[in-house]
Scaffold this motif. Sequence first.
Motif, PDB file in Angstrom:
ATOM      1  N   HIS A   9       0.816  -1.224   0.000  1.00  0.00           N
ATOM      2  CA  HIS A   9       0.000   0.000   0.000  1.00  0.00           C
ATOM      3  C   HIS A   9       0.843   1.264   0.000  1.00  0.00           C
ATOM      4  CE1 HIS A   9      -3.795  -2.196   0.737  1.00  0.00           C
ATOM      5  NE2 HIS A   9      -3.042  -3.006   1.459  1.00  0.00           N
ATOM      6  N   CYS A  10       1.965   1.256   0.720  1.00  0.00           N
ATOM      7  CA  CYS A  10       2.803   2.461   0.804  1.00  0.00           C
ATOM      8  C   CYS A  10       4.138   2.279   0.109  1.00  0.00           C
ATOM      9  CB  CYS A  10       3.024   2.862   2.258  1.00  0.00           C
ATOM     10  SG  CYS A  10       3.962   1.638   3.222  1.00  0.00           S
ATOM     11  N   GLY A  11       4.385   1.083  -0.417  1.00  0.00           N
ATOM     12  CA  GLY A  11       5.637   0.822  -1.106  1.00  0.00           C
ATOM     13  C   GLY A  11       6.838   0.798  -0.187  1.00  0.00           C
ATOM     14  N   GLY A  12       6.602   0.577   1.109  1.00  0.00           N
ATOM     15  CA  GLY A  12       7.701   0.501   2.057  1.00  0.00           C
ATOM     16  C   GLY A  12       8.070   1.816   2.709  1.00  0.00           C
ATOM     17  N   SER A  13       7.388   2.903   2.327  1.00  0.00           N
ATOM     18  CA  SER A  13       7.710   4.211   2.909  1.00  0.00           C
ATOM     19  C   SER A  13       7.097   4.420   4.278  1.00  0.00           C
ATOM     20  CB  SER A  13       7.224   5.332   1.973  1.00  0.00           C
ATOM     21  OG  SER A  13       5.801   5.360   1.922  1.00  0.00           O
ATOM     22  N   GLY A  14       6.046   3.662   4.575  1.00  0.00           N
ATOM     23  CA  GLY A  14       5.352   3.829   5.847  1.00  0.00           C
ATOM     24  C   GLY A  14       4.365   4.963   5.852  1.00  0.00           C
ATOM     25  N   GLN A  15       4.194   5.643   4.697  1.00  0.00           N
ATOM     26  CA  GLN A  15       3.282   6.779   4.612  1.00  0.00           C
ATOM     27  C   GLN A  15       2.435   6.698   3.345  1.00  0.00           C
ATOM     28  OE1 GLN A  15       6.102  10.035   4.802  1.00  0.00           O
ATOM     29  NE2 GLN A  15       5.860  10.218   7.025  1.00  0.00           N
ATOM     30  N   LEU A  16       1.243   7.288   3.444  1.00  0.00           N
ATOM     31  CA  LEU A  16       0.328   7.343   2.312  1.00  0.00           C
ATOM     32  C   LEU A  16       0.022   8.801   1.979  1.00  0.00           C
ATOM     33  CD1 LEU A  16      -2.277   4.587   3.297  1.00  0.00           C
ATOM     34  CD2 LEU A  16      -0.487   4.398   1.548  1.00  0.00           C
ATOM     35  N   ASN A  17      -0.166   9.081   0.704  1.00  0.00           N
ATOM     36  CA  ASN A  17      -0.555  10.424   0.261  1.00  0.00           C
ATOM     37  C   ASN A  17      -2.071  10.522   0.216  1.00  0.00           C
ATOM     38  OD1 ASN A  17       2.130  11.197  -0.085  1.00  0.00           O
ATOM     39  ND2 ASN A  17       2.192  10.451  -2.197  1.00  0.00           N
TER      40      ASN A  17
END
Length: 369
Positions: free
Chosen positions: A158-166
Motif C-alpha cells: 500500500h505504501c511501497g515501504g515508505s510507511g506513509q500514504l498520500n
Amino acid sequence: MSKRDYYEVLGVDKNASKDEVKKAYRKLARKYHPDVNKEADASDKFKEATEAFEVLSDPQKKAQYDQFGHTDPNQGFGGGDFGGGGFGDIFDMFFGGGGRRNPNAPRQGSDLQYTMSVSFEDAVFGKEVEIEIPKEEECKTCHGSGAKKGTSPETCSHCGGSGQLNVEQNTPFGRVVNRRVCHHCQGTGKFIKEKCNDCRGAGKVKVNKKINIKVPAGIDDGQQLRVSGHGEPGVNGGPAGDLYVVFHVKPHEFFERHGDDIYCEMPLTFTQAALGDEIEVPTLTGKVKLKVPAGTQTGTSFRLKGKGVPNVRGYGQGDQHVKVRVITPKKLSDEQRDLLRKLAELSGNDMPDEQNESIFAKVKRAFKG
C-alpha cells in the motif's frame, strides 16, 4: 473541531520540566500506539500526544505556544483543522515533509519501574540483591522481525515501504496532498505474511529477567535508582530503555530516620535523672556511652555526632539524637514509698504520675540486635 490544550493532552502543568513532559508522552505513546492499541480512536490520540510532545519538548516552540496558543502569529489565524489536515500536514506538503519523524528510525525502548522493599539496616549500610522483573525482550526465534522462521517481512504494497500514504484533501489553500502514516503497516513499511509462532508477529516476548541491584548506602524511602539499559528493548535497532528502582524502606522498631539523622528515645530512672549517670545507648554501629548530667529533665535531647546515616551522595554522615524519658516505676517497696514521700515533703512538690515502661522492652531488643 478546535485542538485541545497541549498541557491537557499530556496531563502536565505549565511548569513541568522537560523530563516530566517526556515521561508523560512515553506513557501515552505506550498506551495508544497503533501497534498495541486497536481501538478506533487510538491512532488519533497517539498523533495528538505526539504533536503536543513535539511542541512542549522544544523550548522555542513551547515559548511560542505559551504566548499565542494554537494561533500562528506569522499567519494571523488559529490552528484549527482544515478538512482533517492542520498546519503540520500543509507545511509538510509545501516543504517536503522534512519535519516528520521517520517511522522506521531507531527509537529508544520504554522505561520500566520496580518498587523494592528493603530493611532499615540495608538502606543504611547498602546491600547487593538480585531481583526478577517482567519485561519484553527481542524474540530469539525471529530475531525481532516478527516473521515465521525461514521467512521475512514483505514490503507493504500500500505504501511501497515508505510507511506513509498520500491523501488528497481540500483546504483554504486549494486541493493539496498530505502525507499520512500508512494504516496497513502502521508506518513500518513492512507486512508480515506468516507470523512467528513464538511472538505472534510482535518481534518481542515477555520474560522474567534476573538483575543484580546494588542498594546504595544511605538510600531513603521514596528515592530511586536508575539502572541504565535494563528497560524495554529499543525499536528498529534503537537503545533499550532504563529501569528505575524505587525504594520502600521498612520502619525500625527503635530508630526513626529524618534525612541523614536518626532519632531514638532512652528511658531514665528518677534517680538517674536527678543524680546523673552514664548510660549505654544503641547506635547503628554498636553501643556507645552517654553521660547524663544531674538534674536532666524528661524530653532532653542529646546529640551523638556522626552516628547517623551516611549520605547517599557521599556528603558526610548524619547524627543520632537521643531523647531521654524519665520513667516512674509502677511497683515500689514500702521503704521506697517512704523515701519518696519524704523527698516530696522536702521538695514541696507532688509525686509525678506513673508512666508505662514499654520503652524498656524496645531498648532491650535494640541491644540484642
